[in-house]
Design a protein around this motif. Structure first.
Motif, PDB file in Angstrom:
ATOM      1  N   TYR A 162      -2.278 -38.413   3.446  1.00 15.91           N
ATOM      2  CA  TYR A 162      -2.680 -39.813   3.576  1.00 15.91           C
ATOM      3  C   TYR A 162      -2.175 -40.390   4.893  1.00 15.91           C
ATOM      4  O   TYR A 162      -2.911 -41.050   5.620  1.00 15.91           O
ATOM      5  CB  TYR A 162      -2.117 -40.610   2.395  1.00 15.91           C
ATOM      6  CG  TYR A 162      -2.664 -42.018   2.274  1.00 15.91           C
ATOM      7  CD1 TYR A 162      -3.803 -42.276   1.522  1.00 15.91           C
ATOM      8  CD2 TYR A 162      -2.040 -43.087   2.901  1.00 15.91           C
ATOM      9  CE1 TYR A 162      -4.312 -43.558   1.408  1.00 15.91           C
ATOM     10  CE2 TYR A 162      -2.539 -44.369   2.795  1.00 15.91           C
ATOM     11  CZ  TYR A 162      -3.673 -44.608   2.041  1.00 15.91           C
ATOM     12  OH  TYR A 162      -4.172 -45.879   1.934  1.00 15.91           O
ATOM     13  N   GLN A 218      -1.739 -50.228  -0.614  1.00 18.39           N
ATOM     14  CA  GLN A 218      -2.964 -49.428  -0.682  1.00 18.39           C
ATOM     15  C   GLN A 218      -2.638 -48.009  -1.126  1.00 18.39           C
ATOM     16  O   GLN A 218      -3.368 -47.412  -1.916  1.00 18.39           O
ATOM     17  CB  GLN A 218      -3.654 -49.403   0.684  1.00 18.39           C
ATOM     18  CG  GLN A 218      -4.311 -50.723   1.032  1.00 18.39           C
ATOM     19  CD  GLN A 218      -4.682 -50.809   2.501  1.00 18.39           C
ATOM     20  OE1 GLN A 218      -4.279 -49.974   3.308  1.00 18.39           O
ATOM     21  NE2 GLN A 218      -5.431 -51.841   2.855  1.00 18.39           N
ATOM     22  N   LYS A 235      -2.540 -47.817  -4.628  1.00 10.43           N
ATOM     23  CA  LYS A 235      -3.834 -48.068  -5.257  1.00 10.43           C
ATOM     24  C   LYS A 235      -3.852 -49.347  -6.098  1.00 10.43           C
ATOM     25  O   LYS A 235      -4.376 -49.366  -7.195  1.00 10.43           O
ATOM     26  CB  LYS A 235      -4.256 -46.875  -6.114  1.00 10.43           C
ATOM     27  CG  LYS A 235      -4.410 -45.599  -5.305  1.00 10.43           C
ATOM     28  CD  LYS A 235      -5.323 -44.609  -6.003  1.00 10.43           C
ATOM     29  CE  LYS A 235      -5.746 -43.502  -5.089  1.00 10.43           C
ATOM     30  NZ  LYS A 235      -4.618 -42.721  -4.534  1.00 10.43           N
TER      31      LYS A 235
END
Lengths: 577, 358
Positions: A488, B101, B104
């Motif tokens: 990520y 983010q 989530k």
């Protein structure tokens, strides 16, 4: 505190984590990079070496004995010619490049700005195109010699470029930029206060030059000399066009086309050894030297040329310089509009048409090489990006051993002449093996993208690692600390930040692939003829117009890409925190 | 909130030493500072807590959970980096929202929480700004907001003030302390600035050369330093060496020079200090505890000439040469005339102000 924010990971995940956090796991991750280098750089090199040592399944030095034989001296002559052409190229490029850098960096005169932009024009010429435009301009039937002959009513053309002289002129024109760029950078970095300090200590102008300026420029000059020497050794197009058979690259090409693969392998191996030695020498030298400027905020002050005569002379000289730099491109553009096979003994082509440009995109036979080149280059560039970004990340960010090895292995194919790369691939992939997934690659579509990939491997790697080095490692740590997984944070933080560098390198790799000629000529197949090989073929069919239209197309693409990557580099510098 | 335990943690880098046997328990909600000069191992220790390094030996626990080899993204700590490490390609809002983010959260919740934290650090209306359009102090607050918005168990601050100018540093110091108290969050703070450490911390761990020197409240490490290093690193002090001549009735006499003997109290000594007659002893006397003496002859007086006189407004600093001894003193400005270089002065070292180091 939200409960979902710190859930405990279940036991199997724990075990996986423990495995992944083990110090040797990192080597598992980077192993694909080494496998690729082994398969497509080392293994082909080794196969070539093997081919040179094997005669009828037996080890023997017979090929090398033949190479160094004093009875048939073609090979030794070739080695000697290559060496002295390279040394002379270094000298001429050095004189031209350094002089131009000094004039353009240190003096203010009419026409300076335009000259300093045009000084980089030779970089926009793919090797084949550069040589062709020179023969059009200055060759025996070139425009300039013929024009002079007409003008002065001479029996013969007064001069023409041919032989070793021609090779040297072309080398000087296309390679002086390496000296010019490093010397400009070094001169820009020279703190004027050093000279002022020397002057205030009583040094004369001459002493300042000898004791301060030249020593400070030496590292840049040595590095450029090594680079130009390597590139000149690898030069193939200029000897090909000027008909100098006795150079190493030409001998390899001839051995290969005559089917004497053993000899080609031997010659390749010897040329590889020279190139690799130079690569290591360069690396060693760049590591050993260090004349970093200690001062900050250097202001360049240019000496203005004030005398009337000086102004006049410099104006004329800049004008001539501008013409010389622009002519190769102008002549290509001119000839690209000429009707094929009409230009014979006239000074300039007699008939003109725009048909060639229309054909480029409408005639499927003419369009084919363009489509081929775009496709082959795109595939190679994708490979170069994936490999380059991964390798740059490993190199800059991961705490592994053996980084120097990785770096040398990546730079190796760049140091190898294109001819050698082609011979290596032929030696390795004429039979099916593990690395070619059991296929014979020679004669297939995939061999050219592979050659492009190997030749231009370092471009994305270099640009990306430079960007990553500027990027503070703690930014990535911040992302990890905020809970981002490695992937990520790579996706959201590392890659976007390095994107400018990646793109700049990728664009450069792409245009280099589009212009690639040296390796292509040895391994292309009729169905995958790339653009530069098509130019070469058209030239030999006297279809100058079409050949030059192809060339102009290449140059336009290159100029656009250079402009874009400059822009990218510039923007990045502005937004860097 | 969570307590943090470092259980005999050691980190070595190859042969180079990182930190040696750090053993501490940081209480939940505590403001705990690692203090020391550069290279002392304080940042290494912090990075092990954040998960960027794994200890060579020992365990790290957050509360009851062993996190020794947990990767950094699974620890739920919030860290503020020395150079802030903001994402230059994102706006202020995107920077702060990043951690949410990753977790989530829904768009609306992210927006709400980012805005709440923006108010808390006084960055309302800055959401769409690019990072390079912010001043150093604002960048600092974005970094703080980004670390706090994920509601971390532990807040880690790595020299967060070192890139700010002096005035802003003081302001931000108050700001960080205010946020920490309001949120009651366990905070670990790394600094080389002893004034910062003293002003903000509940407890301080002083480190040098990879070794823990002393752990204690600011007052403890200031008044009862365990060794020379701590005494001289925390605040200013006079370190005086001499030979013990007499130990009697809770008093210790030390000869500093042929004609100067001072008397201190045996109870004012570091735990390791065992004064013996005839042996060397180092004394520490803080400059602000030295007094100018104009009365009659008494114990612990030093006479000398002023080498350097400094008037700073609230107080007057002298460096006095008394025989072989140089003594710094910091005297409150009581409106008396300031002495100049070369003037004679008599200084008193009060018995109870002399601390025996060992």
């Amino acid at each position: 505190m939200k409960a979902e924010l710190h859930k405990q990971s279940p036991a199997p995940a724990r075990r996986r984590l423990a495995l992944m956090s083990s110090p040797s796991f990192i080597y598992v991750l980077v192993s694909p990079l080494y496998v690729i280098l082994l398969a497509y750089v080392i293994y082909p090199l080794y196969e070539t070496f093997l081919a040179s040592m094997k005669i009828e399944e037996k080890f023997s030095f017979a090929n090398y004995a033949r190479f160094f034989s004093l009875e048939h001296t073609a090979n030794l002559e070739a080695l000697w010619t290559s060496l002295y052409i390279s040394v002379l190229s270094v000298i001429t490029c050095g004189i031209v490049g350094v002089t131009m850098a000094f004039l353009l960096e240190r003096y203010e005169f009419p026409g300076r700005r335009i000259l300093s932009v045009l000084a980089l024009v030779p970089m926009a010429l793919p090797p084949l195109i550069g040589v062709l435009s020179f023969t059009f301009l200055y060759g025996e039937s070139g425009i300039i010699p013929r024009a002079l002959k007409e003008l002065f009513q001479l029996e013969q053309v007064p001069f023409s470029l041919k032989g070793v002289g021609g090779v040297l002129v072309v080398h000087t024109f296309t390679m002086y930029t390496y000296f010019y760029m490093t010397a400009s950078a070094a001169i820009k970095g020279l703190d004027p206060s050093l000279e002022e300090a020397a002057a205030s200590l009583g040094a004369s102008r001459f002493t300042i030059w000898r004791r301060v300026i030249l020593p400070m420029l030496t590292p840049a000059m040595v590095a450029s000399s090594l680079l130009v020497f390597m590139i000149a050794m690898a030069s193939y197009t200029a000897p090909l066009i000027f008909g100098i058979d006795r150079t190493m690259t030409m001998q390899i090409y001839l051995s290969r086309t005559n089917g004497d693969l053993d000899m080609a392998a031997t010659q390749s191996t010897i040329l590889s050894v020279v190139s690799i030695l130079f690569l290591l020498l360069m690396r060693w030298y760049q590591g050993a030297r260090n004349y970093q400027n200690l001062s900050k905020g250097i202001s360049v002050h240019r000496t203005e040329i004030t005398s009337k005569l000086g102004k006049y002379v410099s104006m004329v000289l800049s004008f001539i310089g501008t013409i010389v730099l622009m002519l190769p491109i102008l002549v290509l553009v001119l000839i690209s509009f000429s009707v094929n096979s009409t230009w014979t003994i006239q000074v300039l082509p007699p008939e003109y048409t725009v048909q060639h440009y229309i054909d480029l995109f409408t005639d499927s036979k003419t369009w084919r090489p363009i489509a081929n080149s775009l496709q082959l280059s795109a595939i190679a560039t994708i490979g170069i990006i994936i490999f380059g970004v991964a390798a740059a990340y490993v190199m800059v960010r991961l705490p592994i051993r053996g980084k120097t090895l990785l770096d040398v292995l990546i730079m190796l194919p760049w140091a190898l002449p294109g001819t050698v790369v082609a011979i290596n691939l032929i030696a390795a992939f004429s039979q099916p093996n593990v690395f070619s997934f059991g296929q014979v690659l020679i004669g297939s579509f995939w061999i050219i993208p592979l050659a492009y990939f190997v030749r231009h491997l370092p471009l994305v790697f270099r640009s990306t690692s430079a960007t990553l080095m500027q990027m503070d490692g703690s930014v990535e740590e911040a992302a990890r600390n905020l809970g981002a997984s490695w992937w990520y944070s790579f996706r959201r933080v590392v890659f976007p930040m390095a994107f400018g560098g990646v793109l700049a390198g990728a664009l450069l790799a792409f245009v280099q692939c589009i212009g690639e000629f040296v390796a292509s000529i040895l391994i292309f197949t009729p169905s995958t003829t790339p653009l530069s090989v098509a130019i070469f073929q058209r030239m030999y069919n006297f279809e100058f117009g079409t050949a030059c239209a192809y060339g102009v197309l290449q140059i336009i693409v290159i100029i656009i890409v250079l402009f874009l990557s400059q822009k990218l580099a510039g923007d990045k510098a502005n937004t860097a925190v | 909130m969570s307590s943090v335990t470092l259980d005999h943690v050691t980190k070595r880098f190859g042969t180079a030493k990182g930190v040696e046997d750090v053993h501490i328990q940081i209480r939940s909600g505590e403001f705990f500072t690692f203090l020391g000069p550069s290279g002392c191992g304080k940042t290494t220790t912090l990075r092990m807590i954040a998960g960027f390094y794994f200890p060579t030996e020992g365990r790290i626990r957050f509360g009851e959970n062993d996190v020794t080899t947990l990767p950094p993204n699974m620890r739920n700590t919030g860290m503020v980096f020395q150079n802030y490490a903001l994402f230059p390609h994102m706006t202020v809002f995107e920077n702060i929202a990043f951690g949410l983010q990753v977790r989530k959260l829904s768009k609306s919740e992210i927006k709400e929480r980012v805005e709440r934290i923006q108010r808390l650090v006084h960055l309302e209306g800055y959401g769409e700004r690019r990072i390079d359009q912010l001043s150093g102090g604002q960048q600092q607050r974005v970094a703080l907001a980004r670390a706090l918005v994920i509601e971390p168990q532990i807040l880690l601050l790595d020299e967060p003030l070192s890139n700010l100018d002096a005035k802003l540093r003081e302001e931000t110091r108050f700001e960080i302390k205010r946020l920490q108290v309001e949120l009651g969050i366990t905070t670990i703070y790394v600094t080389h600035d002893q004034a910062e450490a003293m002003a903000m911390s509940d407890r301080v761990m002083v480190m040098q050369g990879g070794q823990v020197q002393q752990i204690g409240t600011p007052s403890e490490i200031y008044h009862q330093p365990v060794n020379r290093f701590v005494a001289s690193f925390i605040g200013e002090t006079n370190l005086l060496e001499g030979t013990v001549t007499r130990i009697e009735g809770g008093e210790v006499d030390v000869r500093l020079s042929p004609d100067v003997v001072v008397t201190g109290l045996a109870k004012n000594a570091s735990p390791a200090c065992q004064p013996r007659v005839g042996e060397k002893l180092t004394l520490s006397v803080r400059p602000e505890l030295v007094k100018e003496w104009e009365g009659e002859e008494t114990e612990n007086l030093l006479r000398g000439r002023i080498l350097l006189s400094e008037f700073t407004g609230a107080c007057v600093n002298y460096i006095t040469q008394a025989g072989p001894i140089q003594l710094r003193s910091m005297l409150i400005n009581l409106g008396r005339s300031v002495k100049q270089r070369g003037d004679e002065i008599t200084l008193l070292l009060p018995k109870e102000s002399i601390y025996l180091i060992g």
